[in-house]
Write a protein that holds these residues in place. Structure first.
Motif, mmCIF file in Angstrom:
data_model
loop_
_atom_site.group_PDB
_atom_site.id
_atom_site.type_symbol
_atom_site.label_atom_id
_atom_site.label_comp_id
_atom_site.label_asym_id
_atom_site.label_seq_id
_atom_site.Cartn_x
_atom_site.Cartn_y
_atom_site.Cartn_z
ATOM 1 N N ASN A 65 0.776 -1.267 0.024
ATOM 2 C CA ASN A 65 0.084 -0.059 -0.121
ATOM 3 C C ASN A 65 0.912 1.285 0.068
ATOM 4 O O ASN A 65 0.437 2.411 -0.671
ATOM 5 C CB ASN A 65 -0.969 -0.091 1.063
ATOM 6 C CG ASN A 65 -2.009 1.085 1.223
ATOM 7 O OD1 ASN A 65 -2.512 1.208 0.104
ATOM 8 N ND2 ASN A 65 -2.330 1.977 2.094
ATOM 9 N N LEU A 66 2.019 1.108 0.792
ATOM 10 C CA LEU A 66 2.927 2.192 0.521
ATOM 11 C C LEU A 66 3.359 2.549 -0.717
ATOM 12 O O LEU A 66 3.476 3.661 -1.180
ATOM 13 C CB LEU A 66 3.841 2.198 1.396
ATOM 14 C CG LEU A 66 5.315 3.199 1.732
ATOM 15 C CD1 LEU A 66 4.454 4.473 2.242
ATOM 16 C CD2 LEU A 66 6.316 2.737 2.696
ATOM 17 N N ILE A 67 3.647 1.527 -1.666
ATOM 18 C CA ILE A 67 3.923 1.702 -2.774
ATOM 19 C C ILE A 67 2.909 2.404 -3.523
ATOM 20 O O ILE A 67 3.084 3.255 -4.492
ATOM 21 C CB ILE A 67 4.182 0.290 -3.617
ATOM 22 C CG1 ILE A 67 5.545 -0.390 -2.987
ATOM 23 C CG2 ILE A 67 4.677 0.582 -5.001
ATOM 24 C CD1 ILE A 67 5.997 -1.970 -3.445
ATOM 25 N N ARG A 68 1.897 1.953 -3.563
ATOM 26 C CA ARG A 68 0.580 2.800 -4.102
ATOM 27 C C ARG A 68 0.749 4.194 -3.861
ATOM 28 O O ARG A 68 0.512 5.046 -4.609
ATOM 29 C CB ARG A 68 -0.726 2.065 -3.748
ATOM 30 C CG ARG A 68 -1.874 2.601 -4.245
ATOM 31 C CD ARG A 68 -3.270 2.163 -3.744
ATOM 32 N NE ARG A 68 -3.448 2.633 -2.208
ATOM 33 C CZ ARG A 68 -3.861 3.915 -1.980
ATOM 34 N NH1 ARG A 68 -4.121 4.982 -3.064
ATOM 35 N NH2 ARG A 68 -3.919 4.173 -0.762
ATOM 36 N N GLN A 69 0.933 4.484 -2.488
ATOM 37 C CA GLN A 69 0.746 6.062 -2.259
ATOM 38 C C GLN A 69 1.881 6.614 -2.708
ATOM 39 O O GLN A 69 1.909 7.935 -3.229
ATOM 40 C CB GLN A 69 1.004 6.094 -0.773
ATOM 41 C CG GLN A 69 -0.433 5.420 -0.092
ATOM 42 C CD GLN A 69 -0.176 5.241 1.591
ATOM 43 O OE1 GLN A 69 0.887 5.499 1.994
ATOM 44 N NE2 GLN A 69 -1.292 5.499 2.159
ATOM 45 N N GLU A 134 -10.108 11.052 -14.132
ATOM 46 C CA GLU A 134 -9.247 10.466 -15.138
ATOM 47 C C GLU A 134 -9.134 9.184 -14.812
ATOM 48 O O GLU A 134 -8.718 8.337 -15.463
ATOM 49 C CB GLU A 134 -7.921 10.917 -15.210
ATOM 50 C CG GLU A 134 -7.445 12.508 -16.199
ATOM 51 C CD GLU A 134 -8.058 13.700 -15.317
ATOM 52 O OE1 GLU A 134 -8.321 13.445 -13.926
ATOM 53 O OE2 GLU A 134 -8.432 14.651 -15.892
ATOM 54 N N GLY A 135 -9.820 8.656 -13.533
ATOM 55 C CA GLY A 135 -9.959 7.112 -13.270
ATOM 56 C C GLY A 135 -8.887 6.809 -12.421
ATOM 57 O O GLY A 135 -8.551 5.728 -12.232
ATOM 58 N N LEU A 136 -8.249 7.611 -11.689
ATOM 59 C CA LEU A 136 -7.287 7.374 -10.803
ATOM 60 C C LEU A 136 -7.820 7.225 -9.314
ATOM 61 O O LEU A 136 -8.509 8.275 -8.911
ATOM 62 C CB LEU A 136 -6.170 8.466 -10.711
ATOM 63 C CG LEU A 136 -4.885 8.278 -9.844
ATOM 64 C CD1 LEU A 136 -4.045 6.924 -10.308
ATOM 65 C CD2 LEU A 136 -4.133 9.318 -9.637
ATOM 66 N N ILE A 137 -7.683 6.100 -8.740
ATOM 67 C CA ILE A 137 -8.107 6.045 -7.352
ATOM 68 C C ILE A 137 -7.233 6.761 -6.133
ATOM 69 O O ILE A 137 -6.097 6.405 -5.997
ATOM 70 C CB ILE A 137 -8.229 4.396 -6.938
ATOM 71 C CG1 ILE A 137 -9.085 3.594 -7.648
ATOM 72 C CG2 ILE A 137 -8.951 4.194 -5.443
ATOM 73 C CD1 ILE A 137 -8.965 2.332 -7.713
ATOM 74 N N LEU A 138 -7.916 7.848 -5.912
ATOM 75 C CA LEU A 138 -7.145 8.696 -4.828
ATOM 76 C C LEU A 138 -7.217 7.923 -3.282
ATOM 77 O O LEU A 138 -6.094 8.057 -2.517
ATOM 78 C CB LEU A 138 -7.707 10.045 -4.495
ATOM 79 C CG LEU A 138 -7.460 11.038 -5.834
ATOM 80 C CD1 LEU A 138 -8.212 12.237 -5.450
ATOM 81 C CD2 LEU A 138 -5.962 11.260 -5.993
#
Length: 276
Positions: A65-69, A134-138
């Motif tokens: 999850n940190l990588i996602r952030q 634009e479809g990005l999950i914030l």
């Protein structure tokens, strides 16, 4: 690599994370079939983990999850002021198996809840998503399936500031909208119910309805490509690991998909806030 007692595993943490993320992008989320899918690529991972050892990715879920952030911060899209909020169902156990389920689902809030859009009742959770145009999950929040969308959505939005958020009728509340605007600088634009006295301008209603299709697209990607509604986890934390991995994989992929013309953003602002 994270420190751990005993000898280091032959397959490194970074390799396990890579295998997990690529597998999710490919839709390979069933562990019993994972080796079959990866056979043509084993030269890239000479110490491919056995199924039991691959499960150690649960110890890496917060790193994933940190990588996602980190990726999210690097994407210019993450600064988009305009967003959409909605939820999608995450069933965990079939109805007939709920009484005898050995999992820890109830201890972690799993419940029966209705999914109005699909006219069904599930046992599990809902994943609430905040998505850019634009479809990005914030951001996201996992909540019991019976938790009201408005309550969970408010809790999620309170972690953000200075955004314009489009929503469906489940998020209609003048009190909540005023609170979010006052405390967080968030403008919540929810479609009105037919029996409400105060309606949005017809052009704005039509535009919000059209623009909200972006979250339907994202939900479709998560369900069809990332199989997010298909649960193979036997425990709550196993489910969380899978969700973190799927959402991180989606974030890696989304930067190539600009799904909305910027002209729509300008039109929303002009119609909703003509004096700004």
């Amino acid at each position: 690599m994270f420190s751990r007692p005993g000898p280091q595993p032959l397959c490194s943490d970074s390799e396990v994370i890579t295998i997990a993320l690529v597998s999710e992008c490919k839709g390979w989320d069933k562990e019993s079939e994972l080796l079959d899918h990866w056979t043509p690529y084993l030269h890239l991972f000479p110490h491919f983990p056995e199924r039991s050892r691959f499960n150690r990715r649960r110890n890496l879920m917060f790193a994933i999850n940190l990588i996602r952030q980190i990726v999210l911060e690097q994407l210019a899209l993450s600064g988009d002021e305009y967003c959409v909020i909605d939820s999608l169902p995450i069933p965990v156990v079939a109805f007939r198996l709920v009484p005898s389920s050995p999992g820890d689902w109830r201890a972690h809030g799993a419940a029966f809840g209705k999914v109005a859009s699909k006219k069904q009742t599930i046992f599990g959770y809902k994943l609430h998503l905040l998505v850019t145009l634009e479809g990005l999950i914030l951001d996201f929040e996992l909540a019991p399936a019976n938790a009201p969308d408005l309550a969970v959505g408010t809790e999620l939005l309170e972690q953000h500031t200075h955004r314009t958020v489009l929503a469906d009728k489940a998020y209609v509340s003048a009190e909540v909208a005023a609170q979010l605007l006052r405390q967080n600088g968030i403008r919540l634009l929810a479609l009105r119910r037919d029996n409400q006295k105060e309606q949005l301008p017809a052009a704005l209603t039509q535009l919000i309805s059209r623009t909200r299709q972006i979250i339907e697209t994202v939900n479709g990607q998560l369900e069809e490509q990332f199989c997010i509604a298909r649960n193979y986890a036997h425990s709550f934390w196993g489910l969380v690991t899978r969700l973190y991995t799927k959402l991180t994989s989606h974030t890696f992929s989304i930067h190539i998909n600009c799904l909305l013309d910027k002209a729509d953003v300008l039109q929303i602002k002009a119609l909703a806030f003509p004096n700004i």
